[in-house]
Design a protein around this motif. Structure first.
Motif, PDB file in Angstrom:
ATOM      1  N   ARG A  38       0.855  -1.199   0.000  1.00  0.00           N
ATOM      2  CA  ARG A  38       0.000   0.000   0.000  1.00  0.00           C
ATOM      3  C   ARG A  38       0.881   1.236   0.000  1.00  0.00           C
ATOM      4  NH1 ARG A  38      -3.550   0.291   4.761  1.00  0.00           N
ATOM      5  NH2 ARG A  38      -1.962  -0.918   5.827  1.00  0.00           N
ATOM      6  N   GLU A  40       2.508   4.679   0.781  1.00  0.00           N
ATOM      7  CA  GLU A  40       2.678   5.583   1.930  1.00  0.00           C
ATOM      8  C   GLU A  40       2.447   6.995   1.417  1.00  0.00           C
ATOM      9  OE1 GLU A  40       6.248   3.117   4.163  1.00  0.00           O
ATOM     10  OE2 GLU A  40       6.514   5.241   3.751  1.00  0.00           O
ATOM     11  N   ASP A  97       6.507   3.279  22.601  1.00  0.00           N
ATOM     12  CA  ASP A  97       7.290   4.057  23.564  1.00  0.00           C
ATOM     13  C   ASP A  97       8.006   5.261  22.942  1.00  0.00           C
ATOM     14  OD1 ASP A  97       8.344   1.238  25.663  1.00  0.00           O
ATOM     15  OD2 ASP A  97       6.455   2.339  25.490  1.00  0.00           O
ATOM     16  N   THR A 126       6.638   4.273  15.180  1.00  0.00           N
ATOM     17  CA  THR A 126       7.439   5.485  15.328  1.00  0.00           C
ATOM     18  C   THR A 126       8.896   5.167  15.076  1.00  0.00           C
ATOM     19  OG1 THR A 126       5.944   6.081  17.112  1.00  0.00           O
ATOM     20  CG2 THR A 126       7.939   7.394  16.888  1.00  0.00           C
ATOM     21  N   LYS A 127       9.582   6.082  14.397  1.00  0.00           N
ATOM     22  CA  LYS A 127      11.027   5.929  14.253  1.00  0.00           C
ATOM     23  C   LYS A 127      11.653   6.238  15.598  1.00  0.00           C
ATOM     24  CE  LYS A 127      12.225   6.971   9.478  1.00  0.00           C
ATOM     25  NZ  LYS A 127      13.165   7.646   8.607  1.00  0.00           N
ATOM     26  N   CYS A 128      12.775   5.556  15.866  1.00  0.00           N
ATOM     27  CA  CYS A 128      13.497   5.806  17.106  1.00  0.00           C
ATOM     28  C   CYS A 128      13.962   7.262  17.146  1.00  0.00           C
ATOM     29  CB  CYS A 128      14.714   4.912  17.188  1.00  0.00           C
ATOM     30  SG  CYS A 128      14.507   3.585  18.354  1.00  0.00           S
ATOM     31  N   TYR A 132      21.512   9.919  15.197  1.00  0.00           N
ATOM     32  CA  TYR A 132      22.293  10.644  14.189  1.00  0.00           C
ATOM     33  C   TYR A 132      21.470  11.853  13.800  1.00  0.00           C
ATOM     34  CZ  TYR A 132      23.841   5.815  14.186  1.00  0.00           C
ATOM     35  OH  TYR A 132      24.252   4.561  14.569  1.00  0.00           O
TER      36      TYR A 132
ATOM     37  N   LEU C 162      15.242   4.422  26.057  1.00  0.00           N
ATOM     38  CA  LEU C 162      15.050   3.110  25.446  1.00  0.00           C
ATOM     39  C   LEU C 162      16.366   2.348  25.295  1.00  0.00           C
ATOM     40  CD1 LEU C 162      12.483   3.939  22.631  1.00  0.00           C
ATOM     41  CD2 LEU C 162      12.067   2.583  24.676  1.00  0.00           C
ATOM     42  N   TRP C 227      15.911  -7.421  23.572  1.00  0.00           N
ATOM     43  CA  TRP C 227      15.607  -6.025  23.928  1.00  0.00           C
ATOM     44  C   TRP C 227      14.199  -5.669  23.466  1.00  0.00           C
ATOM     45  CZ3 TRP C 227      15.153  -1.872  20.269  1.00  0.00           C
ATOM     46  CH2 TRP C 227      15.055  -0.601  20.834  1.00  0.00           C
ATOM     47  N   LEU C 232      10.545  -2.844  24.523  1.00  0.00           N
ATOM     48  CA  LEU C 232       9.822  -1.956  23.620  1.00  0.00           C
ATOM     49  C   LEU C 232       8.322  -1.920  23.854  1.00  0.00           C
ATOM     50  CD1 LEU C 232      11.386  -1.989  20.051  1.00  0.00           C
ATOM     51  CD2 LEU C 232      11.535  -0.288  21.857  1.00  0.00           C
ATOM     52  N   VAL C 292      21.107   1.106   8.420  1.00  0.00           N
ATOM     53  CA  VAL C 292      20.812   1.574   9.770  1.00  0.00           C
ATOM     54  C   VAL C 292      21.016   3.082   9.882  1.00  0.00           C
ATOM     55  CG1 VAL C 292      21.571   1.464  12.178  1.00  0.00           C
ATOM     56  CG2 VAL C 292      21.379  -0.621  10.842  1.00  0.00           C
ATOM     57  N   ARG C 293      22.042   3.586   9.181  1.00  0.00           N
ATOM     58  CA  ARG C 293      22.392   5.002   9.336  1.00  0.00           C
ATOM     59  C   ARG C 293      21.681   5.912   8.376  1.00  0.00           C
ATOM     60  NH1 ARG C 293      27.179   4.849  12.097  1.00  0.00           N
ATOM     61  NH2 ARG C 293      27.662   2.668  12.452  1.00  0.00           N
ATOM     62  N   GLY C 295      18.438   6.043   7.107  1.00  0.00           N
ATOM     63  CA  GLY C 295      17.069   6.522   7.230  1.00  0.00           C
ATOM     64  C   GLY C 295      16.295   6.463   5.930  1.00  0.00           C
ATOM     65  N   LEU C 297      14.736   4.003   4.729  1.00  0.00           N
ATOM     66  CA  LEU C 297      13.549   3.167   4.850  1.00  0.00           C
ATOM     67  C   LEU C 297      12.877   3.451   6.186  1.00  0.00           C
ATOM     68  CD1 LEU C 297      14.996  -0.171   3.492  1.00  0.00           C
ATOM     69  CD2 LEU C 297      13.162   1.156   2.455  1.00  0.00           C
ATOM     70  N   SER C 298      11.552   3.467   6.179  1.00  0.00           N
ATOM     71  CA  SER C 298      10.812   3.703   7.412  1.00  0.00           C
ATOM     72  C   SER C 298      10.968   2.502   8.314  1.00  0.00           C
ATOM     73  CB  SER C 298       9.322   3.891   7.100  1.00  0.00           C
ATOM     74  OG  SER C 298       9.151   5.013   6.286  1.00  0.00           O
ATOM     75  N   SER C 299      11.361   2.763   9.489  1.00  0.00           N
ATOM     76  CA  SER C 299      11.646   1.656  10.387  1.00  0.00           C
ATOM     77  C   SER C 299      11.305   2.059  11.798  1.00  0.00           C
ATOM     78  CB  SER C 299      13.130   1.295  10.299  1.00  0.00           C
ATOM     79  OG  SER C 299      13.522   0.534  11.409  1.00  0.00           O
ATOM     80  N   ILE C 300      10.927   1.075  12.575  1.00  0.00           N
ATOM     81  CA  ILE C 300      10.636   1.343  13.976  1.00  0.00           C
ATOM     82  C   ILE C 300      11.883   1.813  14.703  1.00  0.00           C
ATOM     83  CG2 ILE C 300      11.095  -0.954  14.981  1.00  0.00           C
ATOM     84  CD1 ILE C 300       8.399  -0.661  16.426  1.00  0.00           C
ATOM     85  N   HIS C 301      13.030   1.427  14.222  1.00  0.00           N
ATOM     86  CA  HIS C 301      14.250   1.959  14.831  1.00  0.00           C
ATOM     87  C   HIS C 301      15.352   2.215  13.818  1.00  0.00           C
ATOM     88  CE1 HIS C 301      14.083  -2.381  15.570  1.00  0.00           C
ATOM     89  NE2 HIS C 301      15.359  -2.437  15.398  1.00  0.00           N
ATOM     90  N   ALA C 302      15.013   2.810  12.692  1.00  0.00           N
ATOM     91  CA  ALA C 302      16.040   3.378  11.803  1.00  0.00           C
ATOM     92  C   ALA C 302      16.249   4.820  12.218  1.00  0.00           C
ATOM     93  CB  ALA C 302      15.605   3.314  10.346  1.00  0.00           C
ATOM     94  N   PHE C 303      17.340   5.383  11.779  1.00  0.00           N
ATOM     95  CA  PHE C 303      17.736   6.678  12.304  1.00  0.00           C
ATOM     96  C   PHE C 303      17.860   7.707  11.201  1.00  0.00           C
ATOM     97  CE2 PHE C 303      18.098   4.574  16.129  1.00  0.00           C
ATOM     98  CZ  PHE C 303      18.749   3.370  15.924  1.00  0.00           C
ATOM     99  N   VAL C 304      17.726   8.932  11.614  1.00  0.00           N
ATOM    100  CA  VAL C 304      17.717  10.015  10.632  1.00  0.00           C
ATOM    101  C   VAL C 304      19.068  10.128   9.949  1.00  0.00           C
ATOM    102  CG1 VAL C 304      17.277  12.475  10.320  1.00  0.00           C
ATOM    103  CG2 VAL C 304      15.995  11.185  12.002  1.00  0.00           C
ATOM    104  N   SER C 384       4.306   0.601   1.062  1.00  0.00           N
ATOM    105  CA  SER C 384       4.669  -0.054   2.312  1.00  0.00           C
ATOM    106  C   SER C 384       4.227  -1.514   2.281  1.00  0.00           C
ATOM    107  CB  SER C 384       3.987   0.682   3.463  1.00  0.00           C
ATOM    108  OG  SER C 384       4.403   0.150   4.685  1.00  0.00           O
TER     109      SER C 384
END
Lengths: 139, 107, 744
Positions: A38, A40, A97, A126-128, A132, C162, C227, C232, C292-293, C295, C297-304, C384
């Protein structure tokens, strides 16, 4: 495959079988991805395309100062990454969280009338918080 | 203090890195012999491991008697060859230093 | 010291560049002393990276907020352990950790091979230096960990709540170790292809590094899953998140590689496959680091992301992929197999098939992970695809991998006969079938087909491993006349790779049984409860006994004590808390303590048969009115205090902050004295504990397989050729290395 078969012919048959299996898997994968995926949408795209009764994936950043909780729901606005547009969302369900203003989120929404959009229960991700850090928008 | 640290690290790095370039011809020749011995010893160990693996495969039903006999014979022949070459390499390593220096490099 | 640190990184970069040039110069001119000098440049780089790391860690430990990354990632109130580890919770600090680990593992590899494979080493060294120069260059040019501010803020931002979890502190070093260890066989593969030395030597000298990479990546993935499960607050351990997949893909590929190299060592087959596989695995390690660095891809814990770094990574990945393909194509003649596949029903064929399935699994995960970008490139819109897109492919492929991991150890080499089939397969297949039959009598199990099959296949694999241990011990006991327990330890000690591998297989099978059970038969519900109220889940009654609350300067905790019973019998008492960390909003002197970062402390009762898992979401909305009143009054008072003369200001502010703290304590206590309803997410998951147990067993097996053997001089060697050793009444193995007389 008989005992008397030429070894190079056996190898060719095995190669064809392997490639056929790979091709079938790849085709199934491509078809499933496009069929099940779908879009985004950003806030501006959602406002343009949203139709009543349909569910969309809204992607963007939680607008600073827009977060409000009541006993029954969480209210926030998701802003467009490029345009000065934000979409209000009313959400019920588990809140991750890391959720907070200024953070990137994905949420499944449908039209909820004049109040904005209604988030599907449990669909908020939510993104962490940024390890960075990039400069965040001021809107 | 910070500059002292940088200078110490720099000096140590230069000393370590230039070590092989400061080695004498004799040291280089000895090193070359040691390298050959080490290669052959590693090849020997690997071959012993293969021989042992083949025997374990036989005992646990992963190899037929006929296949094992052929494999074992081939592996042992390869091991004998390695041992011969290792003996020659040991002899070259034990050769007196001045004889080693008289031998032109590359031979 | 910051300037010193930055200068040291520049020295490190120069060492890497020197090492690369010296290695290639030595190779091209046939002067091994230049190659040796290059190797020592790697030692120097490792030393420099270590000193730099220590300088930065001291800054974290002493809370020197002149350093920008210390100010952004730590605080005076961050516990000591997390302060040490906070260095890799930042972009530049984690890149420095990458440089340190890459240079250390490379130094070890180059030291161990200093007298081996001399044709290959210079080129392998050059590749390792190229990669080291890349990452060191990033820290020097784009992400300087020693960036410094003349004026230090009074307090740092602190570590994200977290990340304040033991597993999260060990998880990155494990993953980075896995990635950097993978680059060792990658580099040696490139060296072998360039030098043309295409036998099995490059595999033999780097096999342990591949296995160590597998182990470290696996532990890193497991720690991340743990973890996720305990921290989480969503109740799961795997979400098919892009960042999770970034580590899983190289792990799957190196699993395939570890198996397929056995075929090349034994039969001289699969040379193209092995070279291509390890080159792809090394590239995936860099892709994972990039993912990982970036960003992207949209991810619950990917970073900007940082766009400059993104471009650099894309360039490196392109060079690695294009270079790898070019090398394999160039050397395709030399990579031809020495032997052919004798039969599809042979160990070689099973290993090859298992490899193909593992690679297919990796390809599926890669495609679905990157599908949002692929779809955007094709259709212009990012699409998505969530976890449901993975399951139709991953689950059946995983079943096949498990089945093959049981077949592989017991199927003979070259070809299988009916007799061998019967002898080797009867017990394990019987064990699997008995499991499936017994489970028919457990209500509802057979309705979840894939889980049902996983239980059967998992039992088959464990039975295979048990059979191999039994037969091996019995054979050794017959050879050496040792008692079976002694023979068993001797067996494992002398065949660590083989039997360590069997333990890994059993561990993975057990872990996947845990996964199948906990995903297919999990019960989950959400309930809104007040103290005294109960909810039912899977036959358990969960009663909200009482609320708990606590407040410190760093955190407000709102929680619950819950009592769980079943059939009228008390099962367990659990506690769950919700932590609220203050934000930096100066306009809300009280409110900021309630609207910053959150984290959950899970209530968990873990057992061998089931886990009961609960989290609370206490919702502070009922306090909002009081908080807003407090904010208004305190803001006014603070503004007035700040306008006072200098001498009176500090005293007035101290009084106001004390009043603020009292107000926060009282507001927090409201949750206990006047408790309102809170939302609870509850889960009952069967056999989850076996996921962790199985993973630990697999890790132990990996360690055993990795452990080096004693040198030949101290080992015993087997009996003469062509004859099996007859059992005798006492050990007869010679204690010195085998000589020619014994071999003919």
């Amino acid at each position: 495959m008989g005992r008397g078969m030429d070894p190079s012919r056996k190898r060719a048959i095995r190669l064809v079988v392997a490639l056929t299996a790979a091709l079938l898997l790849a085709s199934a994968l491509v078809y499933t991805s496009f069929a099940a995926g779908r879009d985004e949408l950003t806030a501006s795209q959602l406002l343009k395309r949203a139709k009543p009764g349909q569910t969309y994936i809204l992607a963007g950043t939680v607008l600073n100062g827009s977060v409000r909780r009541t006993s029954s729901a969480l209210f926030f606005s998701v802003r467009d990454p490029k345009l000065h547009v934000a979409v209000p969302v009313r959400y019920t369900g588990e809140v991750p969280d890391p959720f907070a203003q200024g953070r990137a989120v994905l949420v499944d929404v449908r039209e909820g009338g004049p109040t904005g959009f209604i988030g599907e229960t449990g669909s908020l991700t939510t993104k962490c918080p940024s390890k960075y850090q990039a400069a965040s928008g001021s809107y | 203090m910070a500059y002292v640290l940088v200078l110490v690290v720099l000096a140590a790095a230069i000393y370590v890195i230039t070590g092989p370039l400061r080695a004498t011809r004799r040291e280089r020749t000895l090193n070359a012999d040691r390298i050959q011995v080490a290669e052959l010893e590693a090849a020997r160990d690997a071959k012993y491991g293969e021989i042992r693996d083949a025997e374990m495969d036989l005992r646990t039903g992963k190899l037929s008697d006929a296949d094992y006999a052929a494999i074992d014979q081939a592996l042992r022949a390869e091991a004998v060859d390695i041992l011969h070459r290792l003996d020659q390499a040991h002899a070259a390593e034990r050769m007196p230093a001045r004889e080693a220096e008289r031998i032109p490099s590359g031979s | 010291m910051a300037d010193a640190g930055h200068v040291l990184l520049i020295l490190g970069l120069l060492s890497a560049i020197y090492g690369l040039v010296a290695s290639l110069y030595g190779a091209r001119t046939g002067q091994p002393e230049w190659v040796d000098s290059g190797r020592r440049a790697m030692y120097a780089l490792a030393g420099i990276a270590a000193v730099s790391f220590v300088i930065l860690d001291v800054a974290f430990v002493t809370s020197d907020f002149h350093y920008n990354i210390v100010a952004s990632g730590s605080s005076t109130t961050t516990p000591f352990f997390y302060r040490i580890a906070a260095i890799w919770a930042t972009q530049s600090g984690s890149l420095l950790l990458w440089v340190l680990l890459l240079s250390c593992w490379s130094s070890l590899a180059l030291f161990l091979t200093r007298r081996r494979v001399r044709d290959i080493v210079p080129y392998a060294q050059a590749v390792l230096f190229g990669l080291s120069a890349f990452f060191t260059g990033l820290t020097v040019l784009f992400a300087n960990p020693f960036a410094y501010s003349a004026v230090a803020p009074p307090e740092g931002a602190g570590l994200d709540p977290l990340l304040r979890h033991t597993t999260m502190m060990i998880h990155p070093p494990m993953l980075y170790s896995g990635y950097t260890l993978l680059l060792v066989p990658f580099s040696f593969a490139v060296g072998a292809l360039i030098s043309g030395r295409l036998g099995a030597e490059w595999i033999q000298v780097t096999r342990r590094f591949a296995l160590a990479a597998w182990l470290c990546l696996g532990i890193g993935i497991l720690l991340g899953a743990r973890w996720s499960y305990t921290e989480l607050g969503w109740g799961g351990y795997w979400a098919w998140d892009p960042v999770e997949n970034a580590a899983l893909m190289p792990w799957l590929c190196v699993t395939a590689y570890i198996h397929s190299i056995m075929i090349q060592e034994k039969r001289g087959m699969l040379k193209v496959w092995n070279a291509s596989l390890i080159l792809a695995t090394g590239s995936l390690a860099i892709v994972g680091t990039f993912l990982v660095r970036s960003g992207i891809l949209s991810s619950i814990h990917a970073f900007v992301s940082d766009p400059t770094l993104n471009i650099s990574f894309v360039a490196l990945i392109s060079v690695m992929v294009i270079g790898s393909i070019s090398l394999v194509v160039w050397r395709r003649e030399g990579l031809k197999s020495d032997a052919r596949l004798d039969s599809l029903f042979s160990r070689e064929a099973v290993f090859l098939f298992q490899n193909m399935v593992l690679v297919a699994l990796t390809a599926v995960i890669f495609w679905v992970t990157f599908f949002p970008l692929i779809s955007e490139a094709i259709t212009g819109t990012e699409v998505s695809v969530g976890p449901p897109a993975f399951r139709p492919f991953v689950v059946p492929l995983a079943l096949v991998v498990v089945a093959l991991s049981g077949i592989g150890p017991i199927i003979p080499w070259r070809r299988v006969t009916a007799g061998k089939l019967r002898r080797n397969f009867t017990f394990p297949v019987g064990a699997g079938l008995v499991t499936l039959i017994v489970l028919q009598f457990v209500s509802g199990v057979d309705r979840h087909v894939f889980a049902y099959l996983m239980f059967g296949f998992g039992t088959f694999v464990v039975a295979t491993a048990a059979q191999e241990f039994f037969r091996g011990a019995r054979a050794r006991a017959a050879m050496t006349s040792e008692p079976v327990p002694i023979a068993l330890t001797g067996l494992v000690r002398r065949n660590r790779r083989r039997y360590g591998g069997y333990i890994v297989h059993a561990g993975v099978a057990i872990a996947l049984i845990g996964v199948a059970a906990s995903t297919s038969f999990q019960h989950q519900r959400t309930a809104t409860l007040r103290p005294g109220q109960s909810a039912r889940i899977d036959g358990y009654t969960v009663k909200y006994v009482r609320a708990t609350a606590g407040a410190t300067a760093q955190k407000i905790s709102l929680g619950a004590v819950l009592s769980v019973s079943k059939g009228g019998r008390h099962v367990t008492t659990m506690q769950t808390t919700y932590g609220l960390y203050p934000s930096e909003n100066p306009t809300q002197p009280i409110g900021r303590f309630f609207n910053g970062s959150d984290e959950s402390r899970v209530g968990l009762d873990a057992g061998l048969l089931r886990d009961i898992w609960v989290v609370i979401d206490p919702n502070v909305t009922p306090l909002q009115g009081l908080i807003s009143q407090g904010d208004a009054k305190l803001s006014t008072a603070l503004a007035q205090a700040e306008s006072l003369p200098q001498g009176q200001q500090a005293k007035a502010l101290n009084v106001l902050y004390s009043l603020r703290d009292i107000a926060i304590q009282e507001l927090t206590r409201q949750f206990v004295t006047h408790p309102w309803s809170a939302q609870f997410l509850m889960e009952v998951s069967p056999l989850v504990t076996w996921l962790w147990i199985g993973a630990i067993i697999a890790a132990l097996g990996g360690l055993i397989a990795l452990w080096p053997m004693a040198p030949v001089g101290t080992r015993r060697f087997g009996g003469p050729s062509g004859r099996r050793s007859e059992p005798t009444s006492r050990p007869t193995e010679p204690t010195e290395p085998a000589r020619e007389a014994e071999l003919v």
